[in-house]
Every structure is written in C-alpha cells, then in structure tokens.
Motif scaffolding. Structure first.
Motif, short mmCIF file in Angstrom:
data_model
loop_
_atom_site.label_atom_id
_atom_site.label_comp_id
_atom_site.label_asym_id
_atom_site.label_seq_id
_atom_site.Cartn_x
_atom_site.Cartn_y
_atom_site.Cartn_z
N HIS A 33 3.18 0.20 -5.75
CA HIS A 33 1.85 0.12 -5.17
C HIS A 33 1.13 -1.04 -5.83
N ARG A 81 0.82 -1.21 0.00
CA ARG A 81 0.00 0.00 0.00
C ARG A 81 0.85 1.26 0.00
N SER A 82 2.01 1.20 0.68
CA SER A 82 2.84 2.40 0.87
C SER A 82 4.27 2.12 0.44
N LYS A 138 7.40 3.53 2.40
CA LYS A 138 7.79 2.91 3.66
C LYS A 138 8.67 1.68 3.45
#
Length: 283
Positions: free
Chosen positions: A177, A155-156, A159
C-alpha cells in the motif's frame, strides 16, 4: 496524393476520435516520402472480429490497437510476439500477406525514452506508482533492461498481487500500500520512480499519487508516463525537489516509431514526430 498503390495503416479503438496516432504517423510518412496513409477507425468491441477480417481483406499493411481491444484482439491473430504475449496486450499488428502478427511497442517506447534521458535501468531499483493500463509493459520493460527489483505502490495490494506473482517468474517484484511504512522504505532506496496512474492527467491536473518527497532518494529519476499536461504536478514537485524528470511524450512517440518501422522497414524522423505531437497537444 492518394493513389491505387497507396498502402493503408490505421489505429482501431472505441472511442478513437481523441487518438494522436494519426498526427504522429502521418508526420513520419510525409517526412519519409512514403506512399502510405494512416487513419483512425472506430471499432465497437462486438465488431472487433469482423473489423480484423475486414482490415485483412482490404490488405491494410498494419494497424495500431488501443482501448478496449489490446487483449481481445490476441486470439484473432496468427502469431504473437514474445513481449506482447508476456504483457498480455497487443498495440501493433503487422499484416504480412495475410499473416497477422501482434506486437507490443509500449515496451520499446518506455525504455528507449528512459535511456535517451540518460537513465540506465540496469542494476537499479525501481518503484512504480499504480498498476493500471501501461504498468505491465513498464514492468516487463524494466525487467528486460536489467533492474534488480521493482516495488509497486497501490491503493489495493491484493488486486495487484496476481501481477506480482506472474512477473516474479522473471524478476524480483513486491507490492505494498503506497501509504504504508514498508513502501516508504522501498521508496527511500529506489533509483527510479515511475507513475503509471492517471492521477494528474488533464483535466484533473492538481491530482497526484501520494508521495512524501522526504522519503524519496535524493538523486532518484522521476518518470511520469502522462503527457497531458507536459508537466504534471508530480513532475513539477519532483523538479522543485531537485530530481531529474521525464514525461510521457517520448514514450508515446517511441512506441509509434517502433510500429512505423515494423510496417515500413524505415526508421522514422523522431524529432519530426515530436514537433507534430507538441503542436497537436497545444491545440
């Protein structure tokens, strides 16, 4: 029967009541006829240094380490195996007459389960869904097994970029993503799809990472490291689309078996451990 010569083993974590490690390890101990016993010990994060010294003083032969201690325990040990050092987490400690060495047997459990299922990672391309707890062990295991590239969908992506940068020293990694077009292209070319997220784990069994099966390579092998339930929604959909599948039971048993061998010098009965695991999961 417990005697004055019985050797002690344990798993430490917080909380720890849910751990299935005592089921696996005591089944293997009984089958092998060894004078050992394995127990679960609750250790609060702030008590970890004292717990390590206590286990050492009590001459525990070794112990497993689970959340939240896998990284925090590393500075408290005398030596760290290369796999554990690169992954940045220890799940097994061996006590050799007061010298504490940390290992990570998740790598062994993950790869040996994959090989036993008939999938050889060498020269293949892999896609990982998620980059959580076990992802570092999975990435390192695949690199050691000779994959040509690993593509991570999350999702990120920002990170996860530090993880990608770190492991790019050893192999080819990218992150995207998991709902973007570039990830769909990576998925279409992948020989292996691995779920390292908790999506689909009991009790949220209707959840799964976003996978468009029309983008998945027709003969891709799908591996979900979750083992409760035995067939997650991801694995069920993969099976219905004709993909070979594997859940996390063999990885769990395999990492426990590798730890058992390090403590005892004996190869455990894997099938016995699997039977006891399934019995425990059923209840």
């Amino acid at each position: 029967m417990l005697t004055g010569t019985t050797k002690n083993l344990a798993v430490i974590g917080w909380p720890i009541a849910h751990s299935l490690s005592p089921v696996l390890q005591n089944a293997a101990i009984e089958k092998a006829g060894l004078d050992y016993v394995y127990t679960a010990l609750p250790v609060k994060p702030e008590d970890l240094p004292a717990a390590v010294q206590g286990l050492k003083a009590l001459q525990f032969r070794g112990w497993n380490v689970t959340i939240p201690h896998k990284t925090a325990i590393m500075p408290l040990l005398d030596a760290i195996d290369e796999d554990a050092r690169i992954i940045g987490a220890v799940n097994t400690v061996v006590n050799d007459e007061g010298c504490l060495t940390g290992y990570n047997t998740d790598v062994t459990g993950f790869i040996e389960a994959l090989l036993a299922a008939g999938f050889a990672p060498q020269d293949k391309t892999a896609v990982l869904l998620g980059a959580g707890g076990a992802a570092r062990a999975v990435v390192w295991g695949l690199i050691k097994a000779g994959v040509t590239a690993i593509h991570i969908g999350v999702r990120s992506p920002k990170k996860v970029q530090p993880l990608v940068d770190e492991f790019s020293t050893y192999g080819t990694l990218t992150v995207s993503h998991w709902e973007q077009a570039d990830f769909a292209a990576k998925l279409a070319a992948a020989d292996l799809l691995v779920n390292t997220t908790p999506l689909g784990m009991f009790p949220q069994t209707n959840a799964m990472p976003p996978v468009d099966w029309s983008n998945v390579k027709a003969d891709a092998f799908v591996y979900d490291i979750i083992y409760t339930p035995a067939e997650t929604r991801l694995l069920r959909e993969a099976r219905l689309h004709g993909h070979p599948t594997l859940n996390g039971e063999d990885m769990l048993v395999g990492q426990g078996a590798a730890a058992f061998s390090k403590w005892t010098g004996v190869q455990p009965d894997i099938e016995c451990m699997k039977v006891k695991l399934r019995e425990a999961l059923a209840t």
